[in-house]
Design a protein around this motif. Structure first.
Motif, short mmCIF file in Angstrom:
data_model
loop_
_atom_site.label_atom_id
_atom_site.label_comp_id
_atom_site.label_asym_id
_atom_site.label_seq_id
_atom_site.Cartn_x
_atom_site.Cartn_y
_atom_site.Cartn_z
N HIS A 164 0.81 -1.22 0.00
CA HIS A 164 0.00 0.00 0.00
C HIS A 164 0.84 1.27 0.00
N GLN A 165 2.17 1.15 0.20
CA GLN A 165 3.05 2.31 0.15
C GLN A 165 3.87 2.37 -1.14
N LEU A 166 3.75 1.35 -1.97
CA LEU A 166 4.67 1.20 -3.10
C LEU A 166 4.60 2.37 -4.07
N ASN A 167 3.40 2.81 -4.42
CA ASN A 167 3.27 3.88 -5.41
C ASN A 167 3.96 5.17 -4.99
N VAL A 168 4.02 5.45 -3.70
CA VAL A 168 4.64 6.70 -3.24
C VAL A 168 6.10 6.51 -2.87
N ARG A 169 6.59 5.27 -2.97
CA ARG A 169 7.99 5.00 -2.63
C ARG A 169 8.74 4.34 -3.79
N LEU A 170 8.27 4.56 -5.00
CA LEU A 170 8.89 3.94 -6.16
C LEU A 170 10.35 4.37 -6.33
N ASP A 171 10.68 5.58 -5.88
CA ASP A 171 12.06 6.05 -6.03
C ASP A 171 13.03 5.27 -5.16
N GLU A 172 12.51 4.48 -4.20
CA GLU A 172 13.37 3.67 -3.35
C GLU A 172 13.67 2.30 -3.96
N ARG A 223 -0.38 -10.30 -3.31
CA ARG A 223 0.08 -8.91 -3.26
C ARG A 223 1.36 -8.72 -4.06
N ALA A 224 2.22 -9.74 -4.05
CA ALA A 224 3.45 -9.67 -4.84
C ALA A 224 3.13 -9.53 -6.33
N SER A 225 2.04 -10.17 -6.77
CA SER A 225 1.67 -10.07 -8.18
C SER A 225 1.22 -8.66 -8.53
N ILE A 226 0.52 -7.99 -7.61
CA ILE A 226 0.15 -6.59 -7.84
C ILE A 226 1.40 -5.73 -7.89
N ALA A 227 2.29 -5.92 -6.91
CA ALA A 227 3.54 -5.15 -6.87
C ALA A 227 4.36 -5.38 -8.13
N ALA A 228 4.44 -6.63 -8.59
CA ALA A 228 5.21 -6.94 -9.79
C ALA A 228 4.65 -6.19 -11.00
N SER A 229 3.33 -6.12 -11.09
CA SER A 229 2.73 -5.41 -12.23
C SER A 229 2.99 -3.91 -12.16
N VAL A 230 3.04 -3.36 -10.95
CA VAL A 230 3.37 -1.94 -10.78
C VAL A 230 4.82 -1.68 -11.19
N LEU A 231 5.69 -2.61 -10.84
CA LEU A 231 7.13 -2.43 -11.06
C LEU A 231 7.59 -2.84 -12.46
N ASP A 232 6.77 -3.56 -13.19
CA ASP A 232 7.17 -4.09 -14.50
C ASP A 232 7.30 -2.97 -15.51
N ARG A 233 8.53 -2.59 -15.78
CA ARG A 233 8.84 -1.52 -16.72
C ARG A 233 10.08 -1.91 -17.52
N PRO A 234 10.34 -1.25 -18.66
CA PRO A 234 11.49 -1.64 -19.49
C PRO A 234 12.84 -1.59 -18.78
N ASP A 235 12.98 -0.72 -17.78
CA ASP A 235 14.27 -0.59 -17.09
C ASP A 235 14.41 -1.53 -15.89
N ARG A 236 13.44 -2.43 -15.71
CA ARG A 236 13.49 -3.30 -14.54
C ARG A 236 12.95 -4.68 -14.90
N GLN A 237 13.68 -5.71 -14.50
CA GLN A 237 13.25 -7.09 -14.74
C GLN A 237 12.68 -7.65 -13.44
N VAL A 238 11.41 -8.04 -13.48
CA VAL A 238 10.72 -8.49 -12.28
C VAL A 238 10.62 -10.02 -12.28
N VAL A 239 10.77 -10.60 -11.09
CA VAL A 239 10.51 -12.02 -10.89
C VAL A 239 9.47 -12.16 -9.78
N LEU A 240 8.35 -12.75 -10.07
CA LEU A 240 7.27 -12.93 -9.09
C LEU A 240 7.47 -14.23 -8.32
#
Length: 465
Positions: free
Chosen positions: A398-406, A421-438
């Motif tokens: 629930h804090q991830l969106n405001v702490r993405l710079d960390e 919840r990890a699957s939600i976080a992974a989808s938030v974090l999934d961007r071209p500059d980051r490789q996510v593993v769920l």
């Protein structure tokens, strides 16, 4: 003979109740999707005379007002609810009659200042009533009590003491065999501490409820220590319920074609993919978010969603979207911007899909044997305090969106308690500059894989915030 029917909303950890003598009926704490109540009333040929609220709810939008208007029933709220529409206000000692059903009001503050419980008496032919049950709302729960910090921080201590005395009053004034029917406590964040069981009596609670087994200050200290974050959408529920919710709309949202779907994604709008998390990981539209439709869907979407922002759903079928719609109206998310339904490849319409790996804690252990791995813990603070993966960074979902710079760039392995919840976080974090593993696994398996570290008594866990 009075029959009590339970109408369960497992996604919010709540129950509504219908009590009937076979001819007339009363409903306690109905959810927004009142078709479930109306169907039950029609199937059994009942006449609904009263709709009762134990309190103004903070965890869902009530269906009480619409249900009362639709059926002509009397809408009953506790005195002090500050509701802005016509209703019948009741206070301590008031009695309501509905055929052979008699309900006596007990003022049981704690969850809120105005909270009441309803003692149900089964009235015999001679007019005498035998106490059968008590509808306790957010007061006496099964092995717990309702949380007391939802009104305001300033009132929390006062309400916690009040909660202690309210539960003791229920136990003192009602027979041990009285059945207890709480609204909250089946996974709801309105419970102060975890509940136990799915049925109980006052006598059983004398042995199991902390408000009845602890001294007052010990109970207060224990409850306050157990309070952690609750969903952000709660802030919207009370005002909606006091002003009077609009009639519910369960119709399917307007269809969205692939070109418009792509435009919304590129504009950064909320586009939520309802599919199962491993299907999403295998292939999804860039910038879409994965909130798998399941028991926890509405809690976590409501927690992260910006109320009022355009929201588009992606679903594999009309049935999936319809269920999501039902869940969302329960927390006042009514105005959906549309829905795209069908195969994800067809919805992509030629644009490339993104994907990421899924694994388990054994897979993480194997990766760590090859070298350092960046790991993110998306659980709550109270879970983190019990143990965590060694070396992991902690940012509650629930804090991830405001702490993405960390969050570091590069490969990042994400876990929670079950994988949801990890699957939600992974989808938030999934961007071209980051490789996510769920890490789609139960946290219990972290210890079995030799990954868990437990904080020393009194220590803050490493990486926590």
């Amino acid at each position: 003979m009075i029959h009590i029917h339970t109408i369960e909303t497992s996604s919010l950890g709540d129950r509504s109740y219908l009590a009937t003598d076979g001819q007339v009926a009363v409903v306690v704490d109905p959810q927004r999707d009142i078709d479930r109540v109306l169907d039950l009333v029609e199937q059994r040929g009942l006449r609904l005379t009263h709709v009762l609220e134990t309190h103004v709810h903070n965890d869902y939008v009530t269906g009480g007002l619409e249900l009362a208007v639709r059926t002509g029933a009397t809408y009953v709220l506790p005195t002090g609810s500050e509701a802005l529409f016509d209703h019948h206000a009741v206070g301590d000692g008031d009695v309501l009659e509905a055929g052979a059903v008699r309900l006596r009001v007990l003022h049981t503050p704690g969850h809120t200042h105005h909270h009441v419980s309803y003692v149900l008496e089964d009235v015999e032919g001679d007019g005498e009533g035998a106490i059968r049950a008590v509808f306790t709302g957010g007061s006496m729960l099964y092995g717990s009590t309702g949380r007391t910090d939802l009104v305001s921080p300033a009132a929390t201590d006062e309400l916690t003491h009040a909660q202690f005395h309210s539960v003791r009053r229920i136990a003192r004034e009602l027979p041990a065999q009285t059945e207890v029917f709480p609204t909250h406590g089946f996974g709801s964040f309105c419970s102060a501490t975890p509940t136990s069981g799915t049925a109980s009596t006052v006598g059983e609670q004398l042995r199991a409820n902390p408000a009845l087994t602890m001294e007052e200050q010990q109970y207060v200290d224990t409850l306050l220590a157990g309070l952690d974050a609750y969903p952000a959408y709660y802030a919207h529920m009370g005002p909606i319920n006091r002003s009077g919710p609009a009639p519910v709309d369960l119709s399917l949202p307007e269809p969205v074609d692939p070109a418009e779907l792509r435009r919304r994604l590129e504009a950064g709008e909320w586009v939520v993919d309802l599919r199962q998390r491993t299907a999403f990981a295998a292939g999804h539209l860039p910038r879409s978010l994965n909130f798998e439709l399941g028991t926890n869907f509405v809690t976590y979407l409501g927690w992260l969603y910006t109320y009022g922002a355009p929201l588009t759903l992606i679903g594999a079928s009309e049935e999936q979207v319809a269920q999501a719609r039902r869940e969302l109206v329960r927390i006042g998310v009514d105005d959906l911007a549309g829905a795209a339904i069908g195969d994800i490849e067809a919805l992509a319409d030629g644009q490339g899909l993104r994907s990421y790996r899924t694994t388990d804690f054994a897979g993480l252990a194997a990766a760590l044997q090859q070298g350092p791995v960046q790991v993110l813990d998306a659980r709550r603070n109270d879970e983190r305090a019990q143990g965590y993966v060694r070396g992991s960074q902690h940012i509650p979902l629930h804090q991830l969106n405001v702490r993405l710079d960390e969050v570091p760039e590069g490969e990042l392995w994400v876990y929670c308690g079950s994988g949801y919840r990890a699957s939600i976080a992974a989808s938030v974090l999934d961007r071209p500059d980051r490789q996510v593993v769920l890490i789609d696994d139960s946290y219990d398996n972290a210890g079995k894989a030799g990954l868990e570290e437990r904080p020393a008594e009194g220590d803050a866990p490493a990486g926590s915030a």
